[in-house]
Design a protein around this motif. Structure first.
Motif, PDB file in Angstrom:
ATOM      1  N   GLY A  46      16.502  71.676  32.231  1.00 30.95           N
ATOM      2  CA  GLY A  46      16.781  71.474  30.815  1.00 30.95           C
ATOM      3  C   GLY A  46      17.509  70.199  30.466  1.00 30.95           C
ATOM      4  N   VAL A  47      17.382  69.177  31.307  1.00 34.55           N
ATOM      5  CA  VAL A  47      18.122  67.935  31.065  1.00 34.55           C
ATOM      6  C   VAL A  47      17.356  66.980  30.153  1.00 34.55           C
ATOM      7  N   LEU A  48      16.044  66.982  30.226  1.00 34.45           N
ATOM      8  CA  LEU A  48      15.254  66.019  29.453  1.00 34.45           C
ATOM      9  C   LEU A  48      15.249  66.380  27.974  1.00 34.45           C
ATOM     10  N   GLY A  49      15.044  65.376  27.120  1.00 37.11           N
ATOM     11  CA  GLY A  49      14.987  65.615  25.683  1.00 37.11           C
ATOM     12  C   GLY A  49      15.296  64.359  24.901  1.00 37.11           C
ATOM     13  N   ALA A  50      15.208  64.444  23.588  1.00 38.07           N
ATOM     14  CA  ALA A  50      15.300  63.268  22.726  1.00 38.07           C
ATOM     15  C   ALA A  50      16.668  62.604  22.747  1.00 38.07           C
ATOM     16  N   ARG A  51      17.732  63.320  23.098  1.00 38.23           N
ATOM     17  CA  ARG A  51      19.052  62.687  23.177  1.00 38.23           C
ATOM     18  C   ARG A  51      19.398  62.258  24.603  1.00 38.23           C
ATOM     19  N   THR A  52      18.450  62.409  25.521  1.00 40.94           N
ATOM     20  CA  THR A  52      18.669  62.025  26.914  1.00 40.94           C
ATOM     21  C   THR A  52      18.034  60.672  27.187  1.00 40.94           C
ATOM     22  N   THR A  53      18.711  59.874  28.004  1.00 40.84           N
ATOM     23  CA  THR A  53      18.180  58.581  28.442  1.00 40.84           C
ATOM     24  C   THR A  53      18.257  58.503  29.949  1.00 40.84           C
ATOM     25  N   GLY A  54      17.121  58.224  30.571  1.00 37.66           N
ATOM     26  CA  GLY A  54      17.091  57.940  31.997  1.00 37.66           C
ATOM     27  C   GLY A  54      17.329  56.452  32.214  1.00 37.66           C
ATOM     28  N   VAL A  55      18.263  56.132  33.074  1.00 31.11           N
ATOM     29  CA  VAL A  55      18.586  54.734  33.345  1.00 31.11           C
ATOM     30  C   VAL A  55      17.832  54.273  34.586  1.00 31.11           C
ATOM     31  N   HIS A  56      17.116  53.208  34.468  1.00 31.79           N
ATOM     32  CA  HIS A  56      16.273  52.568  35.479  1.00 31.79           C
ATOM     33  C   HIS A  56      14.867  53.161  35.482  1.00 31.79           C
ATOM     34  N   ASN A  57      14.724  54.445  35.824  1.00 28.18           N
ATOM     35  CA  ASN A  57      13.378  55.060  35.827  1.00 28.18           C
ATOM     36  C   ASN A  57      12.381  54.170  36.573  1.00 28.18           C
TER      37      ASN A  57
END
Length: 445
Positions: free
Chosen positions: A257-268
């Motif tokens: 449940g971590v992903l979503g519109a207020r989440t940002t992955g850094v680097h990816n």
């Protein structure tokens, strides 16, 4: 100055460059924007050059600035670089961190950055003992941003282990609260203020056990706060996650449940097609940090594919090998050109949006990053007569900003209507180079 009038010789208004723009400011926000003003109104502050919305540095580790010029000696990998980084972190105290961050954030203001996302994980004293104020280090960063005149989103970071199923090593003890629940209890005491907002971060899937990911995500969701996470920066992380959980880091985050519109992955950086679909389909953002990714030989992430899949792009200077958001924007495009041997993956306007509006949105400042009524009065002006920017027509200002200009061309930075940088000089920190030198010297063991 939080109330008044600015006359912008040229201004980028999101889809075009306009000459002679009047911006009225009140209570730290833009009250009106008027085009077609060939001369400044009486009493207006005159900003000659090209004015952009303030730049958002969506990923910073302020103390990494002390590594500049030292970790470039010799060869090595991300993992050998990390050992040098730990040695600097060992010398941080609330006082030394405040002094360094104040200087680093002042350097950012000189580069046109009006808001920083500080991915903060050095929480406790050496050995892991909490300070009398458990948030002394985070408060030092918030105070440093105020003194440097910029906004901050403190992305307080949960960091509990050295690897999948492994306890923190001696260097990492001061990063750990022991559990995600204890991390959440400490974070709950942090208070927002006019220039500061509180977000959350998962350091990485190797640093937060899978069973505790949902606690961090739930804390951010309850507060509607931004949540950031280092994601697939290294192939070694992917391999270790596959061995521990039988899936990629992206899939692990999705399943908890971590992903979503207020989440940002850094680097990816090292993603499968399924990872890209998961990130894009959930609206999870991507913060690219090209100058750090190339400095550490991390690789080139699939930014084009991520954006096409639905992942908004932002930019960060991360380890501060350089602090120059225009260089980050330029590097994202140029890296993709090298990878594909074709040109023109983003327009200059799209790259500027990543550095402005989309970067602010990733940090929870949706009301910043544009020059329009109601927006925060945060903007920066680039010289159009330097050796880098002289020549192109002013109407090509977006292209000049991204593909020619840099931090050295910033002449003015305004935050909340207040002149923080005027004519290339910081108005609050008188001698930024000296402040940086003194703060870095204090961390040398």
């Amino acid at each position: 100055m939080t109330k008044g009038t600015y006359w912008l010789e040229h201004a980028w208004l999101g889809d075009r460059v306009e000459p002679g723009v009047v911006v009225e400011v009140g209570d730290g926000r833009i009250g009106a924007v008027r085009t077609g003003a060939p001369t400044p109104p009486p009493g207006a502050e005159v900003l000659r050059g090209l004015t952009l919305p303030g730049l958002a540095n969506a990923h910073s580790h302020a103390f990494h600035r002390a590594l500049r010029g030292t970790v470039q000696v010799g060869s090595g990998t991300f993992w050998t670089w990390r050992e040098v980084m730990y040695s600097v972190a060992d010398h941080l105290t609330p006082d030394t961190y405040h002094a360094l961050a104040r200087a680093v954030y002042a350097e950012m203001a000189l580069a046109g950055i009006t808001c920083v996302g500080e991915f903060h994980y050095v929480h406790h004293a050496r050995g892991g003992t909490p300070y009398a104020d458990p948030n002394a280090m985070g408060e030092a960063l918030i105070d440093a941003a105020a003194e440097a005149g910029i906004r901050i989103t403190l992305l307080d970071t949960c960091y509990l282990s050295s690897g999948f199923g492994e306890p923190p090593d001696p260097h990492q003890l001061r990063f750990s609260d022991g559990s995600a629940e204890a991390w959440a209890d400490r974070c709950a005491v942090l208070k927002e203020r006019d220039h500061a907002r509180i977000g959350a971060a998962i350091h990485s899937v190797r640093a937060v056990p899978a069973g505790q990911l949902a606690t961090v995500a739930g804390w951010a969701e309850q507060r509607r706060a931004p949540l950031h996470v280092h994601l697939s920066e290294q192939t070694a992380e992917n391999d270790a996650c596959l061995a521990a959980h039988g899936c990629t880091p992206t899939r692990l985050l999705a399943d908890h449940g971590v992903l979503g519109a207020r989440t940002t992955g850094v680097h990816n950086t090292h993603l499968t097609d399924e990872d890209i679909a998961l990130l894009g389909g959930s609206g999870t953002g991507t913060c690219m940090c090209p100058t750090t990714e190339r400095d550490l030989a991390d690789g080139i992430g699939p930014a084009v594919a991520l954006q096409r899949a639905g992942s908004p792009l932002s930019l960060g200077s991360d380890s501060h090998a350089v602090i120059d958001l225009l260089e980050e924007a330029r590097a994202m495009e140029l890296n993709e050109r090298l990878r594909t041997r074709t040109r023109g993956h983003w327009t200059a306007a799209a790259l500027l949006r990543a550095a402005t509006a989309d970067g602010h949105a990733a940090l929870g400042w949706d009301e910043a990053g544009t020059l329009e009524p109601g927006a925060l009065a945060d903007f920066t002006t680039l010289a159009l007569d330097s050796v880098r920017t002289a020549g192109p027509l002013p109407r090509l200002g977006a292209e000049t900003a991204v593909f020619a200009a840099g931090a050295a061309d910033v002449r003015h930075t305004v935050v909340g209507g207040r002149h923080v940088v005027r004519d290339g000089a910081h108005t609050l920190v008188p001698d930024v180079p000296q402040a940086l030198a003194a703060a870095v010297e204090a961390l040398r063991g």
